[in-house]
Design an enzyme around this catalytic site. Sequence first.
Site: not given
Ligand code: 2HA
Ligand code: ZN
Length: 269
Positions: A118, A213
């Site tokens: 990210e 998420h």
């Molecule tokens: O780093 O949480 O969003 C793993 C995650 C990706």
């Molecule tokens: Zn994540």
Amino acid sequence: MEIIRRNKALMAEIDRIAEVAGYLWTKGWAERNGGNISVNVTHLMDDESKSLPALAPTRPLNEEVPFLGGHFFYVTGTGKRMRYVAQAPFDNGSIIRIAPDGKSFDIIAEQPVGPTMEIHSHLMMHNYLRSIGRETTVVLHTHPTDLIGFSHCKPFLNSEHLTRTLWSMIPEARIVVPKGIGIVPYAIPGTMELAYATIEQLAKHDMLLWEKHGVLAVGDDIIDCFDAIDTMSKSAQIYFNARWAGYEPVGMTDEELEALVPAFNLPRM
Ligand code: 2HA
Ligand code: ZN
């Protein structure tokens, strides 16, 4: 690497990041390599640490970050586990230096640990916040089970409704998260699509729910960012516990919520 270890102010901040990484794991918010952290440490770098050589080939950024030229970040590593970041932050994360033109970065300490998947979105967030004059240093992303649960229920995919529900469980929620929680529609993790949608919401909120998420918090202090998520997670637990017990929680009234604004000098959403 002695140069980094000698820098007491920087090491104190690394210790606080490791402390929070441990909380994320013990809270059950960081399964496997879930979550990632980036912290702007530019103000903590001394001249010696700033001029450390690159440990790996320079990496291009997907998107220019002109407001971050010459800045330094501690970033958790790609595929690394929070429970190990807590124990060994420099085996599971690294310090990167953004090129003066904001187009690429080098890993400079302590080992060539590649940053989180990210990284592009984290840097775009830091860049956006600086572009609007904010001195925000922290982007914290984690996977709190209870808050993610809300994102599987359509009526709660509405920032006002979710914020009102969480605020109304305990007074602290509104006090600690006065700008409420924004919603970012589902997008593939690590993509620029997710990054753009996130930035849009950061104009209004310091905490965001990434649909199906996780959660993202920005701020000036890593412990404060953790506390903000922890407080909203507490509200979520109260709500779900009431529902499991078979009743709809009453929640604080509009008047009760409104009275917190002058009492704690809170900004309005
Ligand atoms: O780093 O949480 O969003 C793993 C995650 C990706
Ligand atoms: Zn994540």
